[in-house]
Write a protein that holds these residues in place. Structure first.
Motif, PDB file in Angstrom:
ATOM      1  N   PRO A 352       0.572  -1.049  -0.002  1.00 22.95           N
ATOM      2  CA  PRO A 352      -0.117  -0.005   0.041  1.00 22.95           C
ATOM      3  C   PRO A 352       1.066   1.140  -0.335  1.00 22.95           C
ATOM      4  O   PRO A 352       1.488   1.028   0.545  1.00 22.95           O
ATOM      5  CB  PRO A 352      -1.121  -0.187   1.650  1.00 22.95           C
ATOM      6  N   GLN A 353       0.775   1.991  -0.941  1.00 20.35           N
ATOM      7  CA  GLN A 353       1.423   3.176  -1.041  1.00 20.35           C
ATOM      8  C   GLN A 353       1.182   4.829  -0.764  1.00 20.35           C
ATOM      9  O   GLN A 353       1.655   5.077   0.348  1.00 20.35           O
ATOM     10  CB  GLN A 353       1.584   3.509  -2.684  1.00 20.35           C
ATOM     11  N   GLN A 354      -0.451   4.613  -0.016  1.00 23.02           N
ATOM     12  CA  GLN A 354      -1.291   5.420   0.638  1.00 23.02           C
ATOM     13  C   GLN A 354      -1.793   4.670   2.504  1.00 23.02           C
ATOM     14  O   GLN A 354      -2.195   3.528   1.768  1.00 23.02           O
ATOM     15  CB  GLN A 354      -2.840   5.911  -0.261  1.00 23.02           C
ATOM     16  N   VAL A 355      -2.493   5.531   2.800  1.00 25.71           N
ATOM     17  CA  VAL A 355      -2.717   4.723   4.160  1.00 25.71           C
ATOM     18  C   VAL A 355      -3.678   5.488   4.259  1.00 25.71           C
ATOM     19  O   VAL A 355      -3.962   6.739   4.705  1.00 25.71           O
ATOM     20  CB  VAL A 355      -1.118   5.396   5.500  1.00 25.71           C
ATOM     21  N   ASP A 356      -4.864   4.734   5.059  1.00 30.08           N
ATOM     22  CA  ASP A 356      -5.620   5.342   5.802  1.00 30.08           C
ATOM     23  C   ASP A 356      -5.615   5.275   7.087  1.00 30.08           C
ATOM     24  O   ASP A 356      -6.751   6.981   7.379  1.00 30.08           O
ATOM     25  CB  ASP A 356      -7.512   4.392   5.058  1.00 30.08           C
ATOM     26  N   HIS A 357      -5.467   4.263   7.920  1.00 34.33           N
ATOM     27  CA  HIS A 357      -5.698   4.820   8.790  1.00 34.33           C
ATOM     28  C   HIS A 357      -3.826   4.553   9.536  1.00 34.33           C
ATOM     29  O   HIS A 357      -3.314   3.646   9.484  1.00 34.33           O
ATOM     30  CB  HIS A 357      -5.675   3.741   9.680  1.00 34.33           C
ATOM     31  N   SER A 358      -2.974   5.274  10.454  1.00 35.75           N
ATOM     32  CA  SER A 358      -1.619   5.206  10.374  1.00 35.75           C
ATOM     33  C   SER A 358      -2.002   5.049  12.520  1.00 35.75           C
ATOM     34  O   SER A 358      -2.857   6.234  12.974  1.00 35.75           O
ATOM     35  CB  SER A 358      -1.356   6.584  10.551  1.00 35.75           C
ATOM     36  N   LEU A 359      -1.641   3.980  12.473  1.00 35.40           N
ATOM     37  CA  LEU A 359      -1.760   3.661  14.175  1.00 35.40           C
ATOM     38  C   LEU A 359      -0.255   3.019  14.692  1.00 35.40           C
ATOM     39  O   LEU A 359       0.835   2.941  14.133  1.00 35.40           O
ATOM     40  CB  LEU A 359      -2.890   1.949  13.995  1.00 35.40           C
ATOM     41  N   LEU A 360      -0.565   3.845  16.079  1.00 37.53           N
ATOM     42  CA  LEU A 360       1.004   3.939  16.737  1.00 37.53           C
ATOM     43  C   LEU A 360       0.612   2.603  18.075  1.00 37.53           C
ATOM     44  O   LEU A 360      -0.202   3.602  18.989  1.00 37.53           O
ATOM     45  CB  LEU A 360       1.595   4.665  17.270  1.00 37.53           C
ATOM     46  N   PHE A 361       1.266   1.527  18.310  1.00 40.62           N
ATOM     47  CA  PHE A 361       0.551   0.556  19.237  1.00 40.62           C
ATOM     48  C   PHE A 361       1.780   0.326  19.763  1.00 40.62           C
ATOM     49  O   PHE A 361       3.008   0.011  19.774  1.00 40.62           O
ATOM     50  CB  PHE A 361       0.406  -0.504  18.737  1.00 40.62           C
ATOM     51  N   ALA A 362       2.088   0.763  21.287  1.00 42.62           N
ATOM     52  CA  ALA A 362       2.390   0.810  22.135  1.00 42.62           C
ATOM     53  C   ALA A 362       2.531  -0.426  22.777  1.00 42.62           C
ATOM     54  O   ALA A 362       1.697  -0.778  23.635  1.00 42.62           O
ATOM     55  CB  ALA A 362       2.717   1.871  23.261  1.00 42.62           C
ATOM     56  N   VAL A 363       3.613  -1.051  23.001  1.00 41.87           N
ATOM     57  CA  VAL A 363       3.685  -2.690  23.624  1.00 41.87           C
ATOM     58  C   VAL A 363       4.288  -2.344  24.432  1.00 41.87           C
ATOM     59  O   VAL A 363       5.561  -2.351  24.661  1.00 41.87           O
ATOM     60  CB  VAL A 363       3.640  -3.627  22.130  1.00 41.87           C
ATOM     61  N   GLY A 364       4.217  -3.520  25.801  1.00 44.20           N
ATOM     62  CA  GLY A 364       4.889  -4.007  26.984  1.00 44.20           C
ATOM     63  C   GLY A 364       4.204  -4.486  27.885  1.00 44.20           C
ATOM     64  O   GLY A 364       3.085  -4.659  28.229  1.00 44.20           O
ATOM     65  N   LEU A 365       4.558  -4.493  30.250  1.00 41.46           N
ATOM     66  CA  LEU A 365       4.188  -4.900  30.115  1.00 41.46           C
ATOM     67  C   LEU A 365       4.076  -4.224  31.479  1.00 41.46           C
ATOM     68  O   LEU A 365       4.266  -2.476  31.220  1.00 41.46           O
ATOM     69  CB  LEU A 365       5.857  -5.999  31.253  1.00 41.46           C
ATOM     70  N   GLY A 366       3.302  -4.344  32.316  1.00 43.62           N
ATOM     71  CA  GLY A 366       2.982  -3.714  33.529  1.00 43.62           C
ATOM     72  C   GLY A 366       2.275  -4.348  34.597  1.00 43.62           C
ATOM     73  O   GLY A 366       3.020  -5.792  35.034  1.00 43.62           O
ATOM     74  N   VAL A 367       2.399  -3.889  35.114  1.00 42.12           N
ATOM     75  CA  VAL A 367       1.986  -4.406  37.471  1.00 42.12           C
ATOM     76  C   VAL A 367       1.070  -3.864  36.947  1.00 42.12           C
ATOM     77  O   VAL A 367       0.035  -2.352  37.971  1.00 42.12           O
ATOM     78  CB  VAL A 367       2.915  -3.984  37.854  1.00 42.12           C
ATOM     79  N   ASN A 368      -0.255  -4.684  38.009  1.00 43.47           N
ATOM     80  CA  ASN A 368      -1.992  -4.913  38.510  1.00 43.47           C
ATOM     81  C   ASN A 368      -1.794  -5.008  39.630  1.00 43.47           C
ATOM     82  O   ASN A 368      -1.354  -6.272  40.687  1.00 43.47           O
ATOM     83  CB  ASN A 368      -2.790  -5.066  37.241  1.00 43.47           C
TER      84      ASN A 368
END
Length: 560
Positions: A352-368
């Protein structure tokens, strides 16, 4: 003697039946009896969940555009589902397999027939259980040959061999993860790495003849279909004194290149050609973990051998080789940076040369917080600070039948609060929880940047997207810059995959076209991270007309 009328009638009947016969000849039928079986490894015996009593499971072989029907009969005490990893499942999401995403699991004593067509795909994929940790032993190869008469885009090898890489626990894997969830801590690491189910000659004070041997003839070329079915570890693979010519990854052809070491993440496949051009002897095959982050892994090496056939097999000497260091990032980068799509006339790279949806997903761990856990808290994982909660009804069923209250379509397109993703993070480790999906119109183009974070510690994350292949257009270390990094994207011949490793302390950018309606899982293929909540789903809406719409569910779809 038949009259001309009778002959004409016969010709008409045969003419009507022939197309049906031709179609039927391209339907591949398999039956999977999921059973418990005693298996001995590392000088101990335990019961494991298998397909037809085999570990790894039986290999499925079909051709491009064939239809595959697999009747699964659940004879074990666990709920069960099977995922056909890498199969596009065009409009057939009901057969994709992840439990509570596209189907309710097959309950003990019940059956379900998976029905899918291998549309426009050829190469090495695999199948595995997609519930609990059952894929530790319930997995096998899925080989898609080219259409009859269509050659490989490289010289045909003398023979093809499947090598399934895995992990082995001496204890029951379900007990391992259940204890970890109860304590809130990380689970015990595996006791061995395996090659086609065997760990090697000597392992952790256990003298055993359990080694897989690959027999070759001098002067011949062999294609190895290498599958990483391990639960939690990226793996190096090398053969003493042999170069590996890489020709395919994740069932897509690549520009061939030579290397002595490949790296395969959980969920990835790699086809290589080796030439038996050494002197007679045995040559050690080593499989070892790659992890460039300070986390605990099983650092034992799985062993096998390439053995040249000779009239005096007992006299063969063994040529040894050492695995790369566990943190050999340069070795891994040299391999992944060499991957390019074949991008030929027959197999173009439709990036795909053009983008309709540009997403940034930050992934990692956590503590609950967790009142019943050892330290009053539990380790979790998240995407954009959302720890995914599995529903009690399959998301696809809820979507198709308009059942409300199962999920919300408000998954964040970017982190709610931007921060220094790869900097040391010792505060704000809590995450939110929810069953949230991201909605995409049919045929929308998507750019997704997966950004690793240093929450607790940076880690490699092999992400798998169901229902689609994608193009890996860029990657880097540190925090992704939307202003400068896209200028270096490869939009001509980036490698096409279904599973990609997010670099430890870095990011990777992928692009795909949402041309497959349904609900499609995106998750880390490290099983512990998936268990901790490092997952989400895309909901792709129907397009125009029946050919762009999800088909109705089969009659035998399991019920929750």
């Amino acid at each position: 003697m038949a009259s001309w009328v009778e002959k004409a009638l016969i010709l008409v009947i045969v003419g009507c039946l022939l197309p049906a016969l031709l179609v039927e000849s391209r339907v591949r039928h398999y039956k999977f009896n999921v059973v418990l079986k005693n298996h001995t490894r590392l000088c101990s015996t335990k019961q494991i969940v298998t397909v037809n009593g085999k570990y790894p499971g039986p290999t499925i072989v079909a051709r491009e555009d064939d239809t595959v029907l697999v009747k699964v009969v659940n004879h074990v005490k666990y709920n069960l589902s099977i995922h056909w990893h890498g199969v596009r499942q065009i409009r057939t999401g009901w057969s994709d397999g992840p439990a509570y995403i596209t189907q309710c699991p097959i309950q003990p004593g019940q059956t379900y027939t998976y029905n899918f067509t291998l549309t426009g795909q050829r190469g090495t994929l695999f199948y595995h259980a997609h519930i609990l940790w059952l894929r530790a032993t319930l997995h096998g190869a899925l080989i898609i040959l080219p259409k009859l008469g269509v050659p490989y885009p490289f010289p045909k090898p003398h023979k093809e061999n499947v090598l399934v890489l895995g992990e082995w626990w001496k204890s029951d894997v379900e007990a391992v993860i259940n204890e970890a969830l109860k304590s809130g801590l990380a689970p015990n690491v595996s006791d061995a790495h395996t090659i086609n189910g065997y760990p090697g000659l000597v392992h952790k004070n256990c003298n055993s003849p359990e080694m897989f041997n690959l027999n070759v003839k001098p002067g011949k070329k062999y294609m190895l279909r290498i599958i990483n079915a391990a639960l939690n570890e990226e793996l190096f693979f090398k053969i003493a004194n042999h170069h590996l010519t890489v020709v395919e990854v994740d069932a897509t052809y690549v520009k061939p290149f030579k290397t002595d070491t490949i790296v395969v993440s959980p969920g990835q496949t790699t086809n290589v050609i080796i030439e038996a051009n050494n002197k007679a002897g045995k040559y050690l095959v080593v499989v070892s973990p790659f992890m460039d982050a300070p986390v605990l892994v099983d650092n034992a090496t799985g062993l096998a051998s390439v053995r040249y056939t000779t009239s005096h097999p007992t006299a063969l000497s063994t040529t040894l080789t050492a695995p790369p260091p566990i943190n050999a990032t340069e070795v891994a980068d040299n391999f992944t940076n060499s991957l390019r799509a074949l991008n030929s006339k027959e197999y173009p790279a439709k990036v795909p040369q053009q983008v309709d949806h540009s997403l940034l997903f930050a992934v990692g761990l956590g503590v609950n917080p967790c009142k019943t856990c050892v330290n009053g808290s539990r380790v979790v994982a998240s995407i954009n600070n959302v720890t995914f909660v599995m529903p009690n009804i399959a998301l696809l069923q809820a979507h198709y039948s308009n059942i409300s209250g199962v999920f919300t379509a408000d998954f964040p397109a970017k982190p709610p609060t931007p921060f220094n993703y790869t900097g040391n993070q010792l505060t704000n480790l809590n995450t939110t929880t929810g069953t949230r999906v991201y909605k995409l119109p049919y045929n929308a183009t998507v750019q997704l940047v997966l950004q690793d974070t240093a929450m607790i510690a940076p880690e490699n994350h092999p992400f798998h997207l169901h229902g689609f292949n994608f193009f890996v257009v860029g990657k880097g270390l540190g925090n992704y810059s939307p202003k400068t990094d896209p200028t270096n994207f490869n939009l001509v011949d980036p490698v096409e995959r279904n599973t990609i490793g997010v670099p430890s302390g870095g990011w990777v950018a992928i692009r795909f076209r949402a041309d497959n309606p349904g609900v499609w899982f995106l998750h880390c293929h490290l099983e512990i991270h998936t268990t901790w909540g490092l997952k989400m789903a895309f909901l792709v809406e129907n397009g125009k007309g029946p050919n762009e719409s999800l088909i109705k569910p089969p009659r035998d779809i399991p019920k929750c």
